[in-house]
Design a protein around this motif. Structure first.
Motif, PDB file in Angstrom:
ATOM      1  N   TYR A  92      -9.081   0.450  -0.438  1.00 46.94           N
ATOM      2  CA  TYR A  92      -7.842   1.177  -0.530  1.00 46.94           C
ATOM      3  C   TYR A  92      -7.141   1.380  -1.737  1.00 46.94           C
ATOM      4  CZ  TYR A  92      -8.106   1.140   4.590  1.00 46.94           C
ATOM      5  OH  TYR A  92      -8.391   1.435   6.024  1.00 46.94           O
ATOM      6  N   VAL A  93      -7.586   0.424  -2.563  1.00 44.99           N
ATOM      7  CA  VAL A  93      -6.696   0.246  -3.776  1.00 44.99           C
ATOM      8  C   VAL A  93      -7.647  -0.210  -4.971  1.00 44.99           C
ATOM      9  CG1 VAL A  93      -5.104  -1.296  -5.116  1.00 44.99           C
ATOM     10  CG2 VAL A  93      -4.238  -0.406  -3.139  1.00 44.99           C
ATOM     11  N   LEU A  98       0.865  -1.196   0.088  1.00 44.35           N
ATOM     12  CA  LEU A  98       0.070   0.049  -0.033  1.00 44.35           C
ATOM     13  C   LEU A  98       0.797   1.215   0.063  1.00 44.35           C
ATOM     14  CD1 LEU A  98      -2.662   1.134   0.208  1.00 44.35           C
ATOM     15  CD2 LEU A  98      -2.578   0.849   2.528  1.00 44.35           C
ATOM     16  N   CYS A 148      -4.113   3.766  -5.757  1.00 43.62           N
ATOM     17  CA  CYS A 148      -4.872   4.049  -4.418  1.00 43.62           C
ATOM     18  C   CYS A 148      -6.251   4.896  -4.565  1.00 43.62           C
ATOM     19  CB  CYS A 148      -3.954   4.928  -3.356  1.00 43.62           C
ATOM     20  SG  CYS A 148      -2.575   3.918  -2.602  1.00 43.62           S
ATOM     21  N   ALA A 193       1.223   4.156  -2.763  1.00 45.47           N
ATOM     22  CA  ALA A 193       0.701   5.404  -2.479  1.00 45.47           C
ATOM     23  C   ALA A 193       1.961   6.368  -2.903  1.00 45.47           C
ATOM     24  CB  ALA A 193       0.376   5.552  -0.921  1.00 45.47           C
TER      25      ALA A 193
END
Length: 263
Positions: free
Chosen positions: A50-51, A12, A61, A16
């Motif tokens: 989140y993605v 993640l 993201c 990001a």
């Protein structure tokens, strides 16, 4: 330690920090993970919101990270975060330390640490001063030039050293931006000098100024030059603690129709 969770956070964070969507293979290479491991992790992140997958098969993201960060930032107390930086600055300089905010044409002293010297600069938390006369005010005005509309021209003189011409003040604010700090040379109170630097929040906005003040016989030009680095370092440290990352906020070059542009 939960290795699965750690891998998920690593993936993640990498997405990001990327300037473009990333594919499974390149994530696997960059993070030294198997493609099957990365794929499973991505599916979990997609399911959690989140993605998201792009039409090209890469991943980027969503705004859920921003939503979480915003809720955290709304609870950040600048004064509380600043405490350790102010105390370190007080130990290094032995002068009075101020944390200030800008309110139209004035600065408000949000927090302070008194100098241990019997002769020192006197002020009070919640007190105000003309922004164009004090170092913290100049630091804030330099990065919030829209606030200059609240100033008159000519400016009121408080000492023989007060800048009373708006054009002269603008020139000094430009110098503040170039050198990274502002100086008060006895412009608000006779015999009291100061030095301050700007503090940015996670969105890059100037939210406060941190600085020192004291008698002119201690804070002479030599001392001000000597303390400029530690004041700027304190402001940068506080900015980082508030989430400021100038590299992440810098415009990135993109290609549009074969031409370079910044967004």
């Amino acid at each position: 330690m939960d290795s699965t969770l750690l891998k998920g956070l690593t993936v993640l964070e990498h997405i990001a920090a990327s300037d473009a969507p990333r594919g499974v293979s390149e994530l696997a290479r960059a993070l030294q993970l198997t493609k099957s491991n990365v794929h499973r992790t991505l599916q979990t992140l997609v399911a959690a919101g989140y993605v998201r997958a792009t039409p090209s098969g890469t991943y980027e993201c969503t705004l859920k990270l921003f939503e979480l960060a915003s809720s955290v930032l709304s609870r950040v107390d600048v004064r509380q975060v600043a405490e350790r930086f102010m105390r370190s600055l007080a130990e290094q300089t032995q002068e009075t330390i101020h944390l200030s905010l800008l309110d139209k044409a004035e600065v408000i002293y949000l927090h302070k640490i008194e100098s241990a010297h019997p002769v020192r600069a006197y002020s009070s938390i919640g007190g105000r001063a003309p922004a164009y006369c004090v170092a913290s005010g100049k630091a804030l005005l330099a990065y919030q030039e829209g606030a200059l509309v609240h100033l008159s021209d000519p400016l009121a003189a408080h000492t023989s050293r007060t800048i009373t011409d708006l054009d002269t003040l603008r020139q000094e604010l430009e110098q503040v931006r170039v050198q990274g700090f502002a100086i008060n040379r006895g412009e608000w109170r006779e015999g009291v000098c100061g030095l301050a630097a700007i503090v940015h929040d996670a969105m890059g906005k100037p939210v406060a100024a941190i600085g020192i003040s004291g008698p002119a016989d201690r804070l002479d030009p030599t001392a001000l030059r000597r303390f400029s680095d530690v004041v700027v370092d304190a402001a940068r440290g506080l900015s980082r603690a508030l989430g400021y990352n100038p590299i992440a906020l810098a415009p990135r070059p993109v290609r549009i129709g074969g031409l370079g542009a910044f967004v």
